[in-house]
Design an enzyme around this catalytic site. Structure first.
Site, short mmCIF file in Angstrom:
data_model
loop_
_atom_site.label_atom_id
_atom_site.label_comp_id
_atom_site.label_asym_id
_atom_site.label_seq_id
_atom_site.Cartn_x
_atom_site.Cartn_y
_atom_site.Cartn_z
N LYS A 263 32.85 34.54 48.54
CA LYS A 263 32.03 35.73 48.85
C LYS A 263 30.57 35.59 48.45
O LYS A 263 29.70 36.19 49.05
CB LYS A 263 32.64 36.96 48.18
CG LYS A 263 32.52 36.97 46.66
CD LYS A 263 33.26 38.15 46.05
CE LYS A 263 33.11 38.12 44.54
NZ LYS A 263 34.13 38.94 43.85
N ARG B 109 38.00 48.40 36.18
CA ARG B 109 37.72 48.40 37.61
C ARG B 109 39.09 48.57 38.26
O ARG B 109 39.75 49.58 37.99
CB ARG B 109 36.96 47.14 38.05
CG ARG B 109 36.23 47.37 39.38
CD ARG B 109 35.41 46.17 39.86
NE ARG B 109 36.25 45.08 40.34
CZ ARG B 109 35.78 43.92 40.81
NH1 ARG B 109 34.48 43.71 40.83
NH2 ARG B 109 36.59 42.98 41.23
#
Ligand SMILES: *Cc1c(COP(=O)(O)O)cnc(C)c1O
Length: 355
Positions: free
Chosen positions: A36, A131
């Protein structure tokens, strides 16, 4: 030549890939190599796919998998918890996804059923970074129980993500909690979980200390591209830290005062700037701006240069210490960080050059 540009040294990147994936392999850890950070540019994905000890290729965005070669040997892993609205594309695109919501997993099961496929998942557990991941043990067990009833879902393992939101540094005790979850789930449901996914580049430092031997997968992005571990930001000595170079061209070069003249209002971004009077300095403007990269995330390779300001399309540097060594039309090279790498690879204004 087109500037600004980011140049990628593929020989150095390949070295980083080989070195770290071999080291992890020797410790019994499979690598999910993460693409990514460079928007899965095909020229670089190809290098990753050709690395012997890279077992999975991973990205956070489903769109990026479209850049992958069609004939890769690795399984494809989606890192970001999938959107409910994307489950169809998810099942069509990747083999494995990280998940934390039962409702989404049930939707994936339904879609997989209609596509006559099986989808593998790694269930994410939150061990304090806050998260993604299930936080309560009771909910973990209820979710596993429900997943095991879904005929088109294969629960292949559990995992954790750390040092992303809460900046929590992994240690032996935290990862041991993951091991205990695995053992409890296996015993309670009489199943085997093949994968214990112990985090990202911030877990690497533990390899040289102590890491629970049950951890058998790491998802590695930053360490391959920047040659650093990310718990403490230390360079890994045997790896290259300069795979990527950002370069921009000098479009104005002259002596000027260091203090702006007149009443100070707001700059182009609504901030009221402050200045130090250093007298007359050699100032150079580069054709590079906040539209391309966050200037606080780049560093001139020439240590004599200092970034003193930026607006959307201009970067101003103090060249005083290196005045005679540059002229109009020359370029300046910068080292990148994780944040600025993301920026330059998603900016359409920055040319990408692969050498
Ligand atoms: C981005 C990401 C990674 C890779 O992190 P690095 O710090 O670049 O190694 C691993 N896991 C998840 C879930 C991610 O989103």
């Amino acid at each position: 030549m087109q500037y600004p540009r980011v140049t990628v040294d593929r020989t150095k990147l390949k070295h980083n890939l080989d070195y770290l994936s071999n080291k992890l392999k020797a410790k019994g850890i499979q690598v999910a190599a993460v693409t990514k950070v460079f928007s899965a540019y095909p020229e670089l994905v190809a290098l990753y796919a050709d690395t012997k000890n890279v077992a999975f290729l991973a990205d956070s965005r489903l769109e990026n998998f479209a850049n992958y070669p069609t004939d890769i040997k690795q399984e494809k892993l989606l890192l970001r918890i999938p959107m409910l609205s994307q489950v169809q594309k998810l099942v069509e695109t990747v083999d494995i996804s990280l998940n934390s919501q039962l409702e989404t997993i049930q939707a994936i099961n339904q879609t997989a059923q209609t596509q006559n496929k099986y989808h593998k998942i790694i269930l994410m557990i939150d061990l304090g970074d806050l998260r993604e991941g299930i936080f309560e043990q009771a909910e973990i067990d209820q979710t596993v129980e429900a997943i095991l009833k879904l005929p088109h879902i294969e629960l292949i393992g559990i995992g954790v993500n750390l040092t992303c939101y809460g900046a929590i540094i992994p240690n032996y005790a935290i990862l041991q909690q993951l091991v205990e979850h695995k053992q409890r789930i296996e015993a309670t449901f009489n199943i085997q979980l093949d994968i214990l996914s112990g985090g990202n580049s911030s877990t690497l430092y533990l390899l040289d200390e102590a890491i629970p031997p049950e951890i058998n997968q790491l998802r590695i992005g930053e360490a391959f591209v920047l040659g650093v571990e990310t718990a403490f930001g230390k360079p890994i000595p045997q790896m290259h830290q300069d795979v990527f170079t950002l370069e921009a061209e000098i479009i104005e070069y002259r002596d000027k005062p260091s203090l702006p003249i007149g009443q100070v209002g707001q700059d182009a971004f609504g901030q009221k700037p402050t200045f130090v009077d250093k007298g007359t300095m050699r100032r150079g403007i580069l054709a590079l701006g906040k539209q391309d990269v966050d200037p606080s995330n780049i560093k001139p390779r020439d240590k004599r240069l200092e970034i003193i300001g930026a607006s959307s399309d201009h970067l101003i540097l103090d060249f005083t210490q290196a005045k005679e060594d540059y002229q109009l039309g020359d370029t300046v090279q910068f080292d990148l960080t994780y944040g600025s790498l993301l920026n330059v690879f998603t900016s359409k204004y920055v040319a990408k050059v692969f050498i």
